[in-house]
Motif scaffolding. Structure first.
Motif, mmCIF file in Angstrom:
data_model
loop_
_atom_site.group_PDB
_atom_site.id
_atom_site.type_symbol
_atom_site.label_atom_id
_atom_site.label_comp_id
_atom_site.label_asym_id
_atom_site.label_seq_id
_atom_site.Cartn_x
_atom_site.Cartn_y
_atom_site.Cartn_z
ATOM 1 N N PRO A 130 2.203 4.573 4.453
ATOM 2 C CA PRO A 130 1.140 4.671 3.442
ATOM 3 C C PRO A 130 1.527 5.581 2.276
ATOM 4 O O PRO A 130 0.922 5.504 1.217
ATOM 5 C CB PRO A 130 -0.041 5.241 4.224
ATOM 6 C CG PRO A 130 0.544 5.892 5.419
ATOM 7 C CD PRO A 130 1.813 5.157 5.747
ATOM 8 N N SER A 131 2.536 6.447 2.486
ATOM 9 C CA SER A 131 3.052 7.267 1.387
ATOM 10 C C SER A 131 4.566 7.363 1.527
ATOM 11 O O SER A 131 5.073 8.030 2.423
ATOM 12 C CB SER A 131 2.446 8.675 1.417
ATOM 13 O OG SER A 131 3.214 9.538 0.600
ATOM 14 N N GLN A 133 6.463 8.893 -0.537
ATOM 15 C CA GLN A 133 6.838 10.266 -0.872
ATOM 16 C C GLN A 133 6.698 11.203 0.327
ATOM 17 O O GLN A 133 7.515 12.093 0.522
ATOM 18 C CB GLN A 133 6.019 10.760 -2.065
ATOM 19 C CG GLN A 133 6.468 10.133 -3.380
ATOM 20 C CD GLN A 133 5.773 10.739 -4.588
ATOM 21 O OE1 GLN A 133 5.828 11.937 -4.820
ATOM 22 N NE2 GLN A 133 5.096 9.908 -5.353
ATOM 23 N N LYS A 140 8.341 7.950 -7.434
ATOM 24 C CA LYS A 140 7.222 7.013 -7.273
ATOM 25 C C LYS A 140 7.673 5.591 -7.599
ATOM 26 O O LYS A 140 6.863 4.675 -7.660
ATOM 27 C CB LYS A 140 6.036 7.429 -8.142
ATOM 28 C CG LYS A 140 6.359 7.439 -9.599
ATOM 29 C CD LYS A 140 5.166 7.807 -10.458
ATOM 30 C CE LYS A 140 5.590 7.686 -11.916
ATOM 31 N NZ LYS A 140 4.537 7.955 -12.866
ATOM 32 N N TYR A 155 3.119 -1.758 -2.348
ATOM 33 C CA TYR A 155 1.970 -1.483 -3.204
ATOM 34 C C TYR A 155 2.312 -0.453 -4.275
ATOM 35 O O TYR A 155 3.081 0.474 -4.025
ATOM 36 C CB TYR A 155 0.811 -0.915 -2.386
ATOM 37 C CG TYR A 155 0.213 -1.849 -1.363
ATOM 38 C CD1 TYR A 155 -0.930 -2.585 -1.655
ATOM 39 C CD2 TYR A 155 0.771 -1.982 -0.103
ATOM 40 C CE1 TYR A 155 -1.500 -3.427 -0.715
ATOM 41 C CE2 TYR A 155 0.206 -2.827 0.855
ATOM 42 C CZ TYR A 155 -0.938 -3.546 0.540
ATOM 43 O OH TYR A 155 -1.485 -4.373 1.471
ATOM 44 N N TYR A 157 0.353 1.948 -5.496
ATOM 45 C CA TYR A 157 -0.167 3.295 -5.244
ATOM 46 C C TYR A 157 -0.081 3.663 -3.761
ATOM 47 O O TYR A 157 0.069 2.783 -2.912
ATOM 48 C CB TYR A 157 -1.622 3.386 -5.706
ATOM 49 C CG TYR A 157 -1.843 3.088 -7.165
ATOM 50 C CD1 TYR A 157 -1.131 3.767 -8.152
ATOM 51 C CD2 TYR A 157 -2.761 2.121 -7.569
ATOM 52 C CE1 TYR A 157 -1.334 3.496 -9.494
ATOM 53 C CE2 TYR A 157 -2.973 1.845 -8.914
ATOM 54 C CZ TYR A 157 -2.253 2.537 -9.876
ATOM 55 O OH TYR A 157 -2.465 2.266 -11.192
ATOM 56 N N PRO A 158 -0.229 4.968 -3.423
ATOM 57 C CA PRO A 158 -0.259 5.348 -2.004
ATOM 58 C C PRO A 158 -1.464 4.721 -1.298
ATOM 59 O O PRO A 158 -2.446 4.340 -1.948
ATOM 60 C CB PRO A 158 -0.402 6.871 -2.041
ATOM 61 C CG PRO A 158 0.031 7.285 -3.404
ATOM 62 C CD PRO A 158 -0.330 6.137 -4.307
ATOM 63 N N GLY A 159 -1.391 4.635 0.028
ATOM 64 C CA GLY A 159 -2.528 4.168 0.821
ATOM 65 C C GLY A 159 -2.800 2.687 0.670
ATOM 66 O O GLY A 159 -3.942 2.257 0.855
ATOM 67 N N TYR A 160 -1.763 1.899 0.300
ATOM 68 C CA TYR A 160 -1.901 0.442 0.234
ATOM 69 C C TYR A 160 -2.924 -0.005 -0.811
ATOM 70 O O TYR A 160 -3.838 -0.774 -0.532
ATOM 71 C CB TYR A 160 -2.264 -0.119 1.630
ATOM 72 C CG TYR A 160 -1.394 0.416 2.738
ATOM 73 C CD1 TYR A 160 -0.006 0.342 2.642
ATOM 74 C CD2 TYR A 160 -1.937 0.997 3.878
ATOM 75 C CE1 TYR A 160 0.813 0.836 3.652
ATOM 76 C CE2 TYR A 160 -1.123 1.489 4.895
ATOM 77 C CZ TYR A 160 0.242 1.406 4.774
ATOM 78 O OH TYR A 160 1.037 1.894 5.779
ATOM 79 N N ARG A 161 -2.760 0.526 -2.040
ATOM 80 C CA ARG A 161 -3.683 0.185 -3.127
ATOM 81 C C ARG A 161 -2.907 -0.270 -4.365
ATOM 82 O O ARG A 161 -1.728 0.012 -4.510
ATOM 83 C CB ARG A 161 -4.532 1.402 -3.498
ATOM 84 C CG ARG A 161 -5.345 1.963 -2.352
ATOM 85 C CD ARG A 161 -6.160 3.142 -2.848
ATOM 86 N NE ARG A 161 -6.838 3.863 -1.788
ATOM 87 C CZ ARG A 161 -6.493 5.073 -1.349
ATOM 88 N NH1 ARG A 161 -5.455 5.703 -1.859
ATOM 89 N NH2 ARG A 161 -7.187 5.656 -0.403
ATOM 90 N N GLN A 192 4.548 2.914 -4.193
ATOM 91 C CA GLN A 192 4.297 4.169 -3.496
ATOM 92 C C GLN A 192 3.900 3.999 -2.028
ATOM 93 O O GLN A 192 3.755 4.982 -1.314
ATOM 94 C CB GLN A 192 3.250 5.003 -4.251
ATOM 95 C CG GLN A 192 3.708 5.408 -5.643
ATOM 96 C CD GLN A 192 2.829 6.498 -6.253
ATOM 97 O OE1 GLN A 192 2.833 7.651 -5.829
ATOM 98 N NE2 GLN A 192 2.050 6.138 -7.247
#
Lengths: 199, 199
Positions: A130-131, A133, A140, A155, A157-161, A192
């Protein structure tokens, strides 16, 4: 359900998806067990809700598998927002879709590269992150990706967004040399988070 | 980076988050290493972008940890859409946030129940599930949840989309008897995907 029962169920099941012209599974509907290149050819004006009876599938913004990508796993998607996950670029279109053949949980491996064309340092992954980093990836951005096995979704962004990029071993021989090859809508190599796509 | 190095890095790191008043990390900013009950008390009008240097954190729509919840793992969130993932209910507020203390990848267990108050059939999970229905859960709803260890995030839709519910062993003793206890914004028990929150 134990793993054997799950396997048995998987063996029996075919890909199946039902699309609806209105939100919350209302209006005209059509069930598919194989790919659809253009829902407009079926006299649909739009797809506003989806039930995935057996997945995974990938939906596309435009006909012939072009534009934004949306991973569609088994479950109910009562409105556009349920599958998009990216609201900054609101197209609200999903006009073509196809099964993801090579999704296989037990054997998924992907390599991320520091530079385009598989140059620079390499990071091999077999799990969901999920991250990136938090896992130790210092940027990124992910300039190039090689899928060794299975199917993955990366994805923005982090967290699968944010924007989704479906990356399969069976397409392009799993080789994505720069962000243009992630998808027709990609205009940055910002990635990310990443996870396996499972049956 | 090998697992030992990762562990070492984790041992050294403190929770750290920087919030910005404008999108893309512009304007007034403030770094936090502990919870913030109300960003308006710091003379911020709004939070429009976020950098998580070390997580995980949970952000809330309203002061004092009320309203919609947003899991924030290490990485860059240049705009509201990067953390929301739910665009049907556009609040664009994130006014309080706190670290998630009990996130611990190596030891996470959660039980889903068919009925409220931990009644009916029970399903125990130790892994991430982008589709609960694909895993064998027959409904698109989860009436009650017990977190045995770690921290989890449950989502309204498949593929980790829609409303987010942060479920921790350290809060309410891990017991969520009905959807009102999932969060102050919850008005349905619709949950179609769930995953661990990792350090």
């Amino acid at each position: 359900m134990n793993p054997e029962q799950q396997m048995e169920q998987r063996g029996r099941s075919q890909w199946s998806i039902t699309v609806f012209e209105e939100e919350y599974f209302q209006g005209k509907s059509c069930q598919f067990t194989m790919e659809c290149q253009n829902i407009l050819d079926r006299d649909f004006r739009k797809i506003r809700s989806i039930k995935v009876e057996n997945g995974p599938w990938v939906g596309y913004e435009y006909p012939e598998f072009q534009g934004q990508q949306f991973v569609l796993e088994k479950g109910d998607y009562p409105c556009y927002h349920a599958w998009s996950g990216n609201s900054s670029y609101r197209t609200e279109h999903l006009l073509s879709f196809r099964p993801i053949q090579c999704a296989k949980h037990s054997d998924s491996k992907v390599s991320l590269y520091e530079c385009e064309d598989f140059q620079g340092r390499k990071f091999e992954l077999c799990d969901d992150y999920p991250s990136l980093q938090a896992m130790g990836w210092c940027s990124k951005e992910v300039p190039s990706i090689k899928v060794n096995s299975g199917a993955w979704v990366a994805y923005q962004y982090p967290g699968y967004r944010g924007y989704q990029y479906i990356l399969e071993r069976d397409r392009r021989e799993g080789e994505f040399r720069n962000y243009n090859e992630f998808g027709t809508q990609a205009h940055t190599n910002q990635i990310q988070s990443i996870r396996r796509i499972q049956h």
